[in-house]
Write an enzyme that holds these catalytic residues in place. Structure first.
Site, PDB file in Angstrom:
ATOM      1  N   GLY A 283       0.839  -1.204   0.000  1.00  0.00           N
ATOM      2  CA  GLY A 283       0.000   0.000   0.000  1.00  0.00           C
ATOM      3  C   GLY A 283       0.868   1.246   0.000  1.00  0.00           C
TER       4      GLY A 283
ATOM      5  N   GLY B  13       6.465  -2.528   3.247  1.00  0.00           N
ATOM      6  CA  GLY B  13       6.148  -2.998   4.588  1.00  0.00           C
ATOM      7  C   GLY B  13       6.543  -4.458   4.757  1.00  0.00           C
ATOM      8  N   ASP B  14       5.945  -5.078   5.758  1.00  0.00           N
ATOM      9  CA  ASP B  14       6.267  -6.456   6.123  1.00  0.00           C
ATOM     10  C   ASP B  14       6.269  -7.407   4.916  1.00  0.00           C
ATOM     11  OD1 ASP B  14       6.567  -8.448   8.300  1.00  0.00           O
ATOM     12  OD2 ASP B  14       4.638  -9.143   7.539  1.00  0.00           O
TER      13      ASP B  14
ATOM     14  N   ASP C  60       1.001   1.872   9.216  1.00  0.00           N
ATOM     15  CA  ASP C  60       0.585   1.058  10.365  1.00  0.00           C
ATOM     16  C   ASP C  60       1.639   1.022  11.481  1.00  0.00           C
ATOM     17  OD1 ASP C  60      -1.515   0.482   8.679  1.00  0.00           O
ATOM     18  OD2 ASP C  60      -0.779  -1.500   8.136  1.00  0.00           O
TER      19      ASP C  60
ATOM     20  N   ARG D 227     -22.965   8.086  15.844  1.00  0.00           N
ATOM     21  CA  ARG D 227     -22.602   8.108  14.427  1.00  0.00           C
ATOM     22  C   ARG D 227     -21.252   7.424  14.248  1.00  0.00           C
ATOM     23  NH1 ARG D 227     -27.071   9.696  14.190  1.00  0.00           N
ATOM     24  NH2 ARG D 227     -27.937  11.493  13.084  1.00  0.00           N
TER      25      ARG D 227
HETATM   26  O1  F6P Z   1      -1.110  -1.452   5.475  1.00  0.00           O
HETATM   27  C1  F6P Z   1      -1.606  -0.200   5.175  1.00  0.00           C
HETATM   28  C2  F6P Z   1      -3.097  -0.207   5.093  1.00  0.00           C
HETATM   29  O2  F6P Z   1      -3.532   1.108   4.823  1.00  0.00           O
HETATM   30  C3  F6P Z   1      -3.814  -0.789   6.302  1.00  0.00           C
HETATM   31  O3  F6P Z   1      -3.845   0.110   7.387  1.00  0.00           O
HETATM   32  C4  F6P Z   1      -5.151  -1.129   5.708  1.00  0.00           C
HETATM   33  O4  F6P Z   1      -5.770  -2.165   6.404  1.00  0.00           O
HETATM   34  C5  F6P Z   1      -4.795  -1.577   4.326  1.00  0.00           C
HETATM   35  O5  F6P Z   1      -3.534  -1.026   4.018  1.00  0.00           O
HETATM   36  C6  F6P Z   1      -5.782  -1.186   3.263  1.00  0.00           C
HETATM   37  O6  F6P Z   1      -5.377  -1.737   2.062  1.00  0.00           O
HETATM   38  P1  F6P Z   1      -6.033  -1.421   0.659  1.00  0.00           P
HETATM   39  O7  F6P Z   1      -5.326  -0.207   0.121  1.00  0.00           O
HETATM   40  O8  F6P Z   1      -5.758  -2.624  -0.135  1.00  0.00           O
HETATM   41  O9  F6P Z   1      -7.500  -1.125   0.882  1.00  0.00           O
END
Ligand code: F6P
Length: 362
Positions: free
Chosen positions: A12, A116-117, A141, A280
């Site tokens: 991401g 990331g990981d 994250d 909400r």
């Molecule tokens: O790992 C980064 C992140 O933004 C997370 O916090 C979230 O769960 C995920 O990626 C969302 O991924 P996508 O862009 O595939 O919706």
């Protein structure tokens, strides 16, 4: 000796990716006279027809404050488990050798992998197959081990904090309970730190399964003290103590990548069942990942980019750049991946939140 290096951004996106790219390009060209190749859309750019272009000083001019990545990215392109169409069906195949072969054909000396990981695990796998790589830790994250913080996280916390400030005024006017869902996957860092910065009343994180009845009791207790509205920050991975996290799309249905979502709506509905307050829910979503990086992230990303080039110069592969205290150092990628950096439920941060009167769902 002159070198040609390549860089890709995987997983991401997050604020600061362009600052890393710029740091790598400037340190490689200005100081060392090297050539830099940008690989497009993460590892996808090395599978099948190779998609790359040269990165020059001109191509990185003006990108320091820009969010996203000028190279593009993908969080579905794991070469060790790559989606391939066969007889009309998508099957997962190991195409890692193609990636290594394509890389070698390009005549490039080393690869900077920003991710990331998941992305760094791939980098390490490729490194073991003979593709010299160094890693740069990216993710809003903040769930990577071995570094005090990942770049992008500080910006995300800033975005959420600003949203919480804004939600306070409308919650107060209408005497409502606002439940705000934030990202973070299985880590509660964004929720915890933005919740403290944004003066949340309740923070729910994956590391502390929550008791919805106790959450409601704390909202009532606040009301009794004169607080007619409440702000609840819920990490997307937060789970009730007698249930699981809310998965919007399972990993099996999404090429191995689980998508979380729905906890704010659930908490909102459960509060509505128990209390008379109007409630909400707000999902901040990808707003947390977009836009310009904070000054902290611009500096960290630039330092990470420069350090990655230094590692390549020394031939120090299989390493990831990391912030340790006030210094940027190198650690083994293996130290960073495999298990996640999570919020310690009994650590100083959680205790600080509770001493401030923030309810953590327990
Ligand atoms: O790992 C980064 C992140 O933004 C997370 O916090 C979230 O769960 C995920 O990626 C969302 O991924 P996508 O862009 O595939 O919706």
């Amino acid at each position: 000796m002159s070198k040609t290096i390549a860089i890709l951004t995987g997983g991401g996106d997050c604020p600061g990716l362009n600052a890393v790219i710029r740091g790598v390009v400037r340190a490689a060209i200005l100081k060392r006279g090297w050539k830099v190749i940008g690989i497009e859309d993460g590892f996808d750019g090395l599978v099948g027809e190779v998609r790359t272009h040269e990165l020059t000083l001109e191509s990185v001019r003006g990108i320091l404050p820009r969010g996203g990545t000028i190279l593009g990215t993908s969080n579905r392109g794991n070469p060790f488990s790559y989606p391939v169409k066969e007889n009309g069906e998508t099957v997962l195949k190991d195409v890692s050798q193609t990636v290594v072969d394509n890389f070698k054909t390009m005549g490039v000396d080393a690869l900077v992998v920003v991710g990331g990981d998941g992305t760094l695990k791939i980098a390490q796998g490729l490194n073991k197959k003979g593709l010299p790589a160094v890693g740069v830790p990216k993710t809003i994250d903040n769930d990577l081990k071995g570094t005090d913080v990942t770049f992008g996280y500080n910006t995300a916390v800033g975005v959420v904090t600003e949203a919480l400030d804004r939600l306070h005024t409308t919650a107060e006017s209408h005497h409502r309970v606002m439940v705000v869902e934030v990202m973070g996957r299985d880590a509660g860092w964004i929720a915890m730190e933005s919740g403290i910065a944004g003066s949340a009343d309740v923070i729910l994180i994956p590391e502390i399964p929550f008791d919805i009845d106790k959450v409601c009791e704390s909202i009532e207790a606040r009301k009794a003290r004169g607080g007619r509205f409440s702000i609840v920050v819920a990490a997307e991975g937060a789970k009730p103590k007698d249930g699981g996290k809310l998965v919007r799309v399972s990993a099996d249905d999404n090429l191995g990548v689980e998508r979380l979502g729905g906890v704010a709506a659930w908490v909102c509905q459960e509060i509505g069942k128990r209390l008379e307050n109007e409630t909400r829910s707000v999902v901040l979503g990808h707003v947390q990942r977009g836009g310009t990086p904070s000054p902290f992230d611009r500096i960290l990303s630039s330092r990470f980019g420069v350090k990655a080039v230094e590692l390549i110069e020394k031939g120090d592969f299989g390493k990831m750049v990391a912030l340790k205290g006030r210094k940027v150092e190198a650690i083994d990628i293996d130290e960073a991946v495999g298990s996640l950096n999570l919020v310690d439920p009994d650590g100083e941060l959680a205790r600080c939140a509770e001493d401030l009167g923030i309810m953590l769902g327990r």
